[in-house]
Design a protein around this motif. Structure first.
Motif, short mmCIF file in Angstrom:
data_model
loop_
_atom_site.label_atom_id
_atom_site.label_comp_id
_atom_site.label_asym_id
_atom_site.label_seq_id
_atom_site.Cartn_x
_atom_site.Cartn_y
_atom_site.Cartn_z
N ALA A 34 24.75 5.18 4.64
CA ALA A 34 23.79 6.01 5.39
C ALA A 34 22.99 6.88 4.43
O ALA A 34 23.28 8.06 4.25
CB ALA A 34 24.54 6.86 6.40
N ASP A 35 22.02 6.28 3.77
CA ASP A 35 21.13 7.05 2.90
C ASP A 35 20.28 8.00 3.72
O ASP A 35 20.10 7.82 4.92
CB ASP A 35 20.22 6.11 2.09
CG ASP A 35 21.02 5.30 1.08
OD1 ASP A 35 20.43 4.42 0.47
OD2 ASP A 35 22.23 5.57 0.92
N SER A 36 19.71 8.99 3.06
CA SER A 36 18.98 10.03 3.77
C SER A 36 17.76 9.49 4.51
O SER A 36 17.33 10.05 5.52
CB SER A 36 18.53 11.11 2.79
OG SER A 36 17.73 10.56 1.77
N ASP A 37 17.18 8.40 4.02
CA ASP A 37 15.96 7.89 4.64
C ASP A 37 16.23 6.71 5.57
O ASP A 37 15.31 6.04 6.01
CB ASP A 37 14.95 7.47 3.57
CG ASP A 37 15.47 6.37 2.66
OD1 ASP A 37 16.70 6.17 2.64
OD2 ASP A 37 14.67 5.75 1.96
N LEU A 38 17.49 6.45 5.86
CA LEU A 38 17.83 5.32 6.71
C LEU A 38 17.79 5.76 8.16
O LEU A 38 18.80 6.10 8.77
CB LEU A 38 19.23 4.80 6.35
CG LEU A 38 19.54 3.36 6.75
CD1 LEU A 38 18.56 2.39 6.14
CD2 LEU A 38 20.95 3.00 6.34
N THR A 39 16.60 5.81 8.72
CA THR A 39 16.40 6.33 10.07
C THR A 39 16.25 5.19 11.07
O THR A 39 15.91 4.07 10.70
CB THR A 39 15.14 7.21 10.11
OG1 THR A 39 14.02 6.44 9.66
CG2 THR A 39 15.32 8.43 9.22
N PRO A 40 16.50 5.46 12.37
CA PRO A 40 16.31 4.42 13.38
C PRO A 40 14.85 3.96 13.44
O PRO A 40 13.93 4.71 13.09
CB PRO A 40 16.72 5.13 14.68
CG PRO A 40 17.57 6.27 14.26
CD PRO A 40 17.04 6.71 12.93
N THR A 41 14.67 2.73 13.88
CA THR A 41 13.33 2.15 14.01
C THR A 41 12.98 2.04 15.49
O THR A 41 13.77 1.57 16.29
CB THR A 41 13.28 0.76 13.37
OG1 THR A 41 13.57 0.88 11.98
CG2 THR A 41 11.89 0.14 13.54
N LEU A 42 11.78 2.48 15.84
CA LEU A 42 11.28 2.38 17.21
C LEU A 42 9.94 1.66 17.20
O LEU A 42 9.03 2.06 16.46
CB LEU A 42 11.12 3.77 17.83
CG LEU A 42 10.51 3.81 19.24
CD1 LEU A 42 11.49 3.21 20.25
CD2 LEU A 42 10.16 5.25 19.64
N LEU A 43 9.80 0.63 18.01
CA LEU A 43 8.54 -0.08 18.17
C LEU A 43 8.17 -0.07 19.65
O LEU A 43 8.95 -0.54 20.49
CB LEU A 43 8.64 -1.52 17.67
CG LEU A 43 8.94 -1.73 16.19
CD1 LEU A 43 9.04 -3.21 15.86
CD2 LEU A 43 7.85 -1.09 15.34
N CYS A 44 7.00 0.44 19.97
CA CYS A 44 6.56 0.52 21.37
C CYS A 44 5.42 -0.46 21.61
O CYS A 44 4.60 -0.70 20.72
CB CYS A 44 6.10 1.94 21.70
SG CYS A 44 7.36 3.21 21.47
N GLY A 45 5.35 -1.00 22.80
CA GLY A 45 4.22 -1.86 23.16
C GLY A 45 2.96 -1.04 23.30
O GLY A 45 2.97 0.19 23.25
N ASN A 46 1.84 -1.71 23.48
CA ASN A 46 0.54 -1.02 23.58
C ASN A 46 -0.06 -1.11 24.99
O ASN A 46 -1.23 -0.82 25.18
CB ASN A 46 -0.45 -1.56 22.56
CG ASN A 46 -0.66 -3.06 22.70
OD1 ASN A 46 -0.15 -3.68 23.62
ND2 ASN A 46 -1.40 -3.63 21.76
#
Length: 633
Positions: free
Chosen positions: A138-150
């Protein structure tokens, strides 16, 4: 006997599913990371990695959706895992795995990596702890990814209520299932639509860790509403909702038994009642709704990025102080901004020159807020206040590529770094042309629009000139906008725009990276008055294109041969007519596999005249170019 075998195969196979653009599920990278630590022996590590990948593939072919493998020979051990979504057929699972392996091939020197698509997730490391604890790295920049439709729901209030309740149920049910996986559907009666949701925790983790990840997924996925599609990925779990089918209705799981004392039917009924009430309220307040609708439109369309307060950005840039300017261009200035001690951004301040600029600004936001690729600059946020139009972008500490080719930092980049930059640019353009949900032509690829991270990884910037290209058209005609010296002749002269315009520009930038020269620069120590492309072609005709290579590079024989192949690929990209240029996907394959021309034959490219700055196409008469070259930011 043959009939019995066929029936057995059909019984053992999982049912497939039909889906719009299903083939693209495995080409859109949701999240990816390469290991940063070096290994003892790279050849041994790669050999072991390939061995684990072969083992995983065999396991998947044997009707499995999750597999582990390890290779421990000759040191540099590799441990790997793959997980497919349970609704996939064997063929679909294996296809996703193959695409993942291809994607992970770019992790050339680190000690591991992972990649996630809609349909599967693959990870390998030089340690086994991640099997049961995915957050061990768990590195400091290992954040969740969110992709939203348009695409926003037509009745957002009702849609939000139904989907929020649905995601809440999915959050609670997933950790309680035997395989930490659910797939379910729910009706949105007011929109006559069905919402499809799946969630899956990584196999091997315990229920508590799964629950923690699903809590995060629920909290973050809500940010996508009222958009009709959203995806969440973290190392411990994956979740997705959409109003477009991506699995069959007969592949759903009844989650009611996993919920604590409440029925999903109650939520549906409540949502239906709320929908009726909402419709009545809308009918009674129609005039008020119409006046407010326009002001809310932007907020719904820009869900993929954060809205910043203008005063906060003003403070972050020290009132847009000239000392913080990172670059200037035809569309405005870019400033370094410090939001807090650890959050440094780039703020692009657009110049308001005509009434339509706000519409252009909105188009740029709608375009780039949905683009996520490691070789494309990411939009973090935006701000509109009066005549001030601002984009908040990733900050790239090393600035633009041109500074390292002919600026004060010339000579710093070695050949391996330059090759990785060339390869990264190609991958970014291939994503824009073929892997995004619509085809995008950038139109202004140049060295000053390639930004470098702290480890010299390239990101393509400035989508302000980008244009959507209809998928059923090979080209469109448009007013010229770009930078002469990089622009394909058919676009500069006739305004004919296609993805091959970017291919041409890529070829020019590649020659700049190899030579350390500007495309419009005449070599000072030569009697030649040729610009870079013509000079390179003449040397290639004489089989002397080794002389194009930047004299600050100290190359061995193998590296020289490699560079000469890349020069041939660059020349291939600048051929005319545009139809004989390769696509950027083909360029990626040529670069990746060490190929150059194959059976293709190079012909003399189209050149820009040194004397009168006119375009010559074949034997036709020269045509003056009326466009003014833009300053390089």
């Amino acid at each position: 006997m043959a009939l019995l075998v066929m029936l057995l195969v059909l019984l053992l196979s999982k049912p497939g599913f039909s889906q719009k653009n299903d083939s693209k599920n495995n080409t859109n990278v949701i999240a990816m990371r390469c290991g940063r630590n070096a290994v003892t022996s790279l050849p041994n590590f790669i050999k072991n990695r390939n061995s684990t990948f072969s083992d995983l593939r065999i396991q998947l072919l044997n009707q499995r959706v999750y597999a582990r493998a390890q290779a421990l020979s000759s040191g540099d051990s590799v441990f790997a895992a793959v997980q497919c979504r349970n609704y996939l057929s064997v063929d679909q699972c294996v296809a996703c795995f193959d695409d993942s392996v291809s994607e992970l091939d770019s992790c050339r020197s680190g000690n591991g990596g992972f990649v996630s698509f809609d349909n599967c997730y693959v990870r390998y490391e030089d340690y086994a702890d991640f099997y049961n604890d995915p957050y061990v790295m768990a590195d400091s920049d290992l954040t969740p990814t969110l992709l939203c439709g348009n695409q926003s729901a037509s009745q957002p209030t009702v849609f939000n209520q139904v989907v929020d309740g649905f995601l809440s149920d999915i959050r609670d049910a997933t950790p309680k299932t035997s395989n930490l996986y659910v797939a379910s559907t729910r009706q949105v009666t007011s929109e006559n639509a069905t919402v499809y949701v799946t969630a899956q925790c990584v196999e091997g983790i315990n229920q508590a860790r799964c629950q923690t990840c699903m809590n995060t997924a629920y909290d973050i996925l809500n940010d996508c509403l009222p958009n009709t599609e959203g995806r969440f990925f973290h190392l411990g779990c994956f979740a997705r909702y959409s109003d477009t089918p991506f699995f069959n209705v007969n592949q759903t799981i009844d989650i009611s038994s996993f919920l604590k004392g409440h029925s999903s039917k109650v939520a549906v009924i409540a949502a239906a009642v709320a929908g009726v009430v909402l419709i009545l309220l809308v009918l009674l307040s129609w005039l008020l709704y119409r006046s407010w609708k326009k002001s809310k439109k932007n907020e719904q369309e820009f869900e993929g990025a954060v809205h910043y307060n203008y005063k906060d950005l003003q403070q972050a840039t020290n009132n847009f102080n000239e000392e913080n300017i990172l670059g200037k261009g035809g569309f405005g200035e870019v400033f370094k901004g410090v939001l807090d001690e650890t959050n440094v951004v780039a703020v692009k301040k657009l110049l308001v020159q005509h009434a339509g600029v706000k519409e252009e600004f909105e188009n740029e936001i709608k375009l780039i807020s949905n683009i996520h690729h490691r070789n494309l600059l990411r939009l973090l946020g935006w701000s509109i206040e009066g005549s001030y139009l601002l984009l908040v972008l990733e900050y790239m500490p090393n600035g633009s590529l041109d500074r390292f080719l002919w600026g004060a930092k010339r000579g710093i980049l070695n050949w391996n770094q330059r090759y990785e930059i060339i390869f990264g640019i190609a991958r970014g353009l291939a994503h824009l042309h073929n892997e995004f949900h619509i085809k995008i032509v950038h139109r202004d690829i140049k060295s000053s629009n390639i930004l470098l991270s702290d480890d010299f990884k390239p990101k393509i910037a400035d989508f302000g000139l980008a244009r959507f290209q209809p998928e059923d058209q090979s080209h469109v005609s448009t007013k010229f906008a770009g930078t002469l010296g990089y622009t394909a002749p058919e676009y500069a002269v006739g305004g004919v725009l296609s993805e091959k315009v970017d291919t041409y520009s890529f070829g020019i930038v590649t020659l700049e990276i190899i030579s350390g020269r500007k495309s419009t620069e005449v070599k000072c120590d030569s009697q030649s008055t040729d610009y870079l492309l013509e000079n390179t072609w003449k040397l290639y005709e004489k089989k002397m294109h080794v002389k194009v290579i930047d004299d600050t590079l100290n190359l061995n024989r193998y590296e020289q041969e490699h560079v000469m192949k890349i020069i041939e690929i660059a020349l291939l990209c600048t051929q005319s007519p545009a139809s004989i240029r390769p696509t950027m996907s083909e360029v990626v394959l040529m670069l990746q596999e060490g190929q150059s021309l194959g059976k293709r034959q190079l012909t003399r490219p189209t050149f820009v005249s040194n004397q009168d700055r006119r375009i010559y196409i074949g034997s036709s008469r020269p045509k003056d170019i009326q466009a003014t070259q833009q300053s390089q930011s």
